[in-house]
Design a protein around this motif. Structure first.
Motif, PDB file in Angstrom:
ATOM      1  N   GLU A  59      -3.166   4.818   5.451  1.00  0.00           N
ATOM      2  CA  GLU A  59      -4.623   4.738   5.535  1.00  0.00           C
ATOM      3  C   GLU A  59      -5.262   4.934   4.161  1.00  0.00           C
ATOM      4  O   GLU A  59      -4.847   5.782   3.378  1.00  0.00           O
ATOM      5  N   ASN A  60      -6.266   4.100   3.880  1.00  0.00           N
ATOM      6  CA  ASN A  60      -7.043   4.149   2.633  1.00  0.00           C
ATOM      7  C   ASN A  60      -6.240   3.742   1.388  1.00  0.00           C
ATOM      8  O   ASN A  60      -6.645   4.042   0.270  1.00  0.00           O
ATOM      9  N   LEU A  61      -5.105   3.077   1.591  1.00  0.00           N
ATOM     10  CA  LEU A  61      -4.312   2.587   0.468  1.00  0.00           C
ATOM     11  C   LEU A  61      -4.175   1.070   0.570  1.00  0.00           C
ATOM     12  O   LEU A  61      -3.740   0.544   1.598  1.00  0.00           O
ATOM     13  N   PHE A  62      -4.542   0.372  -0.505  1.00  0.00           N
ATOM     14  CA  PHE A  62      -4.446  -1.072  -0.589  1.00  0.00           C
ATOM     15  C   PHE A  62      -3.497  -1.438  -1.741  1.00  0.00           C
ATOM     16  O   PHE A  62      -3.221  -0.623  -2.613  1.00  0.00           O
ATOM     17  N   ALA A  63      -3.054  -2.683  -1.738  1.00  0.00           N
ATOM     18  CA  ALA A  63      -2.241  -3.186  -2.853  1.00  0.00           C
ATOM     19  C   ALA A  63      -2.520  -4.669  -3.035  1.00  0.00           C
ATOM     20  O   ALA A  63      -2.798  -5.383  -2.063  1.00  0.00           O
ATOM     21  N   CYS A  64      -2.466  -5.118  -4.274  1.00  0.00           N
ATOM     22  CA  CYS A  64      -2.663  -6.548  -4.539  1.00  0.00           C
ATOM     23  C   CYS A  64      -2.004  -6.931  -5.856  1.00  0.00           C
ATOM     24  O   CYS A  64      -1.537  -6.073  -6.616  1.00  0.00           O
ATOM     25  N   GLY A  65      -1.975  -8.238  -6.128  1.00  0.00           N
ATOM     26  CA  GLY A  65      -1.300  -8.734  -7.320  1.00  0.00           C
ATOM     27  C   GLY A  65       0.202  -8.701  -7.140  1.00  0.00           C
ATOM     28  O   GLY A  65       0.716  -8.674  -6.019  1.00  0.00           O
ATOM     29  N   GLU A  66       0.927  -8.670  -8.238  1.00  0.00           N
ATOM     30  CA  GLU A  66       2.380  -8.750  -8.171  1.00  0.00           C
ATOM     31  C   GLU A  66       3.011  -7.531  -7.514  1.00  0.00           C
ATOM     32  O   GLU A  66       4.146  -7.606  -7.026  1.00  0.00           O
TER      33      GLU A  66
END
Length: 532
Positions: free
Chosen positions: A366-373
Motif C-alpha cells: 500500500e502507498n508504494l508505486f514503481a515505474c520506468g525500468e
C-alpha cells in the motif's frame, strides 16, 4: 534528520522528473537522486521515443509490433495503454520545451521527424537527433528546478523502504510503505524520508554485467529494496543486450543507436560479409534479441572480438547531422564515419523485469508505486521493442501522477532512526571492489546472451556464497554508497539467475541451449518474493 512530504520520488530519469512535476500540483514533493540530476539512463537513450502520430500508423499496428517482439508475454492491456497515450505524451513533452527534430517533408504533427528501428513496421520514432534522452532529461530537469514545492536531494542513496516492519506493528496486517531510509553520501548521515505515497523510479540493473550501456548508478537499488520489503519481482530472466556498442579500448561501451541501422547501416562479420538476413527476414531491423544472438554467434564462429557496422549513406555531412554524438565519438577515436566501418559488440542494456505493478503503477504494498525500468508493467514481455522504454516510463509516470493523492503521513516519531550501532569502519574496502567484479564476471560468463543449465547452476552457487559474504560484511561495517550498491547487485543478480533457471524454454531475451525451443505451456510470467 527527518524529511516529510506528501510524495517521495526516488529516481530522477524521465519517470521521476515527470512525476515530480505532476505530483507538485497535488502536494509537497521530495525528489531523491543518487548523484545529481544529470546522471541516469534516460540521458543515454540515443534513439528516441515511440509515438503513434503518423497518418501512416495506428495504435493497432504499434500494439501488434510490441506484442510480436514481446514473444507472447506482453500484457496486451498495458501495451494498448501506452500506445494510446503516446501522442499525448509527445504533446506534453513539446509543451515543456523538448526540441524534437523536425523535417519539412514530414506529415506528422508539428513536422516531427520520425525514425524507424528494429521490430517497427513503420517510421514512428520521435527523436532529437541522436541524443533524445539527454534532451528530455535536460528539459525536464530545468522545469523541475523552477517548480515550487519540489525539494531535490542529490547524492542520497536508497537504503531501505520504511514499512510496518520498521514500525514494529503486526506483520499480519497488510503491508504499507511510509517512505524510505536514505544515506546522504556528502554528509555521511542517514535520514528518514516520511511520505504519504512513495514512488520507485530508480532505473535498471546493468552494472551486474561487465559490459553495459548503463551508467554507474544502475545497480538495481529500487528492485532490491522492494524485494526486501516483500514486493513481487517479475520477469527478471529477460535482460536485453543491445546488439551494437562501440568496441574500442578507449571507449567504455558507448552505445551505437538502433537508429543507425534504421538509417540503413548493415552488419558485417570479420570477413566483411553481411549475415543478418540469414538469421531473420527483417535483416538489420530484426528485434534486438535476434540481432544480439546473431552477432554473438558470428563472433564465436570466427573467434573475432567484434563485428562491424557499415553506414551505406556516404555523405559525411548528412550522417553527422543525424548522428552528431556518434560521429563525434568515432572521430575522437580515429574512426572516420561513414567511410570507416564501426567495430561493435553486444552489451547488457535493459531489464524487462522488475517490481510487479498493476495498470496504475501500484505495487502490492500500500502507498508504494514503481515505474520506468525498475518496474514490471507487462508492456515489454520477453523482449522490449526499440524505443518503447521512454514511452512506457513517461506514460506510466503520467498515469501514476493522475492516481496520486494526499494521504495522512505516519508521525515521524513512530519511525525509528536508522540504527548503525555495532558496526565499525574497516580497511577491507578492497572486498567491495573485488566482489563487484566477481558478480559482473559471473553474470557475463554464465548468464549472458546464451545460457545453459550447467552455467546457471554454477552461477547460482557462486552468487549465493557471495551474497552470504556480502551480507555478513554489511551487518558489521559502516555503510557507504558502494556497500549499498554491492548488496543490491548481489540480490538482483540472484533474482536474474533464479528466474532464468525457472524458465525451461527459450523465449525472447532468454535463450537456453538445453531448451532451444519455445514452450507454449510456459507462456506466463514468473514472480519471486522474499521468503519470510
Amino acid at each position: 534528520m527527518a524529511y516529510t512530504s506528501d510524495f517521495l520520488i526516488i529516481g530522477s530519469g524521465i519517470s521521476g522528473l515527470l512525476l515530480a512535476l505532476k505530483a507538485a500540483r497535488k502536494g509537497s514533493v521530495i525528489l531523491v537522486t543518487k548523484q545529481d540530476l544529470s546522471k541516469g539512463s534516460t540521458k543515454r537513450a540515443q534513439g528516441g521515443i515511440t509515438a503513434v502520430i503518423s497518418p501512416h500508423d495506428s495504435v493497432e499496428q504499434h500494439v501488434a509490433d510490441t506484442l510480436e517482439t514481446g514473444n507472447g508475454l506482453s500484457d496486451k492491456t498495458a501495451v494498448e495503454l501506452v500506445s494510446t497515450h503516446s501522442a499525448a505524451l509527445i504533446e506534453e513533452l513539446l509543451d515543456y520545451g523538448v526540441p524534437f527534430s523536425r523535417n519539412s517533408s514530414s506529415t506528422a504533427p508539428h513536422g516531427l521527424s520520425l525514425g524507424r528501428e528494429g521490430g517497427h513496421g513503420v517510421h514512428r520514432i520521435v527523436h532529437a537527433r541522436d541524443h533524445t534522452g539527454q534532451t528530455i532529461q535536460e528539459t525536464l530537469t530545468e522545469q523541475v528546478q523552477k517548480t515550487p514545492g519540489i525539494t531535490i536531494l542529490t547524492w542520497h542513496t536508497l537504503v531501505d523502504l520504511i514499512t510496518d516492519h520498521h514500525r514494529h506493528t503486526s506483520l499480519t496486517q497488510p503491508q504499507c510503505c511510509y517512505g524510505a531510509y536514505l544515506y546522504d553520501r556528502s554528509e555521511k548521515q542517514f535520514h528518514r524520508a516520511v511520505a504519504g505515497q512513495t514512488i520507485i523510479a530508480t532505473g535498471g540493473i546493468g552494472k551486474i554485467y561487465e559490459h553495459t550501456t548503463n551508467p554507474s548508478v544502475a545497480t538495481g537499488d529500487g528492485i532490491a529494496a522492494a524485494w526486501r520489503a516483500g514486493c513481487a519481482i517479475t520477469n527478471m530472466e529477460f535482460v536485453q543486450f543491445h546488439p551494437t556498442t562501440l568496441y574500442h579500448p578507449r571507449s567504455h561501451s558507448f552505445l551505437i543507436s538502433e537508429a543507425v541501422r534504421g538509417f540503413g547501416a548493415r552488419l558485417l562479420n570479420s570477413n566483411g560479409e553481411e549475415f543478418m538476413h540469414s538469421y531473420h527476414p527483417m535483416g538489420e531491423l530484426a528485434p534486438r534479441d535476434i540481432v544480439a544472438r546473431a552477432i554473438d554467434r558470428e563472433m564465436k564462429l570466427s573467434g573475432s572480438p567484434c563485428v562491424y557496422l557499415e553506414i551505406l549513406d556516404k555523405d559525411p555531412a548528412r550522417v553527422a547531422r543525424r548522428f552528431p554524438k556518434i560521429s563525434a565519438k568515432c572521430t575522437e577515436l580515429g574512426i572516420s564515419i561513414p567511410h570507416d566501418v564501426i567495430p561493435v559488440v553486444p552489451a547488457s542494456h535493459y531489464s524487462c523485469g522488475g517490481i510487479h505493478t498493476n495498470h496504475t503503477g501500484m505495487t502490492e504494498i500500500e502507498n508504494l508505486f514503481a515505474c520506468g525500468e525498475a518496474a514490471y508493467t507487462g508492456v515489454h514481455g520477453a523482449n522490449r521493442l526499440a524505443s518503447n522504454s521512454l514511452l512506457e516510463a513517461g506514460v506510466f509516470a503520467t498515469i501514476i501522477g493522475e492516481t496520486l493523492e494526499q494521504k495522512p503521513r505516519c508521525p515521524v516519531q513512530e519511525i525509528p532512526p536508522w540504527d548503525d550501532s555495532n558496526t565499525a569502519n574497516t580497511e577491507e574496502w578492497v572486498l567491495i571492489s573485488h566482489n563487484k567484479t566477481e558478480i559482473q564476471k559471473i553474470m557475463s560468463d554464465y548468464v549472458g546472451i546464451v545460457r545453459t543449465n550447467e552455467r546457471l547452476t554454477r552461477a547460482l552457487k557462486r552468487i549465493i556464497l557471495l551474497r552470504e559474504e556480502i551480507e555478513h560484511f554489511y551487518k558489521r561495517t559502516k555503510i557507504t554508497t558502494s556497500l549499498l550498491e554491492l548488496r543490491n547487485m548481489g540480490i538482483v543478480a540472484e533474482l536474474v539467475i533464479r528466474a532464468a533457471r525457472q524458465r525451461r524454454e527459450s523465449r525472447g531475451l532468454h535463450f537456453n541451449r538445453d531448451y532451444p525451443e519455445k514452450d507454449p505451456a510456459q507462456a506466463q510470467v514468473f514472480s519471486q518474493r522474499k521468503e519470510t
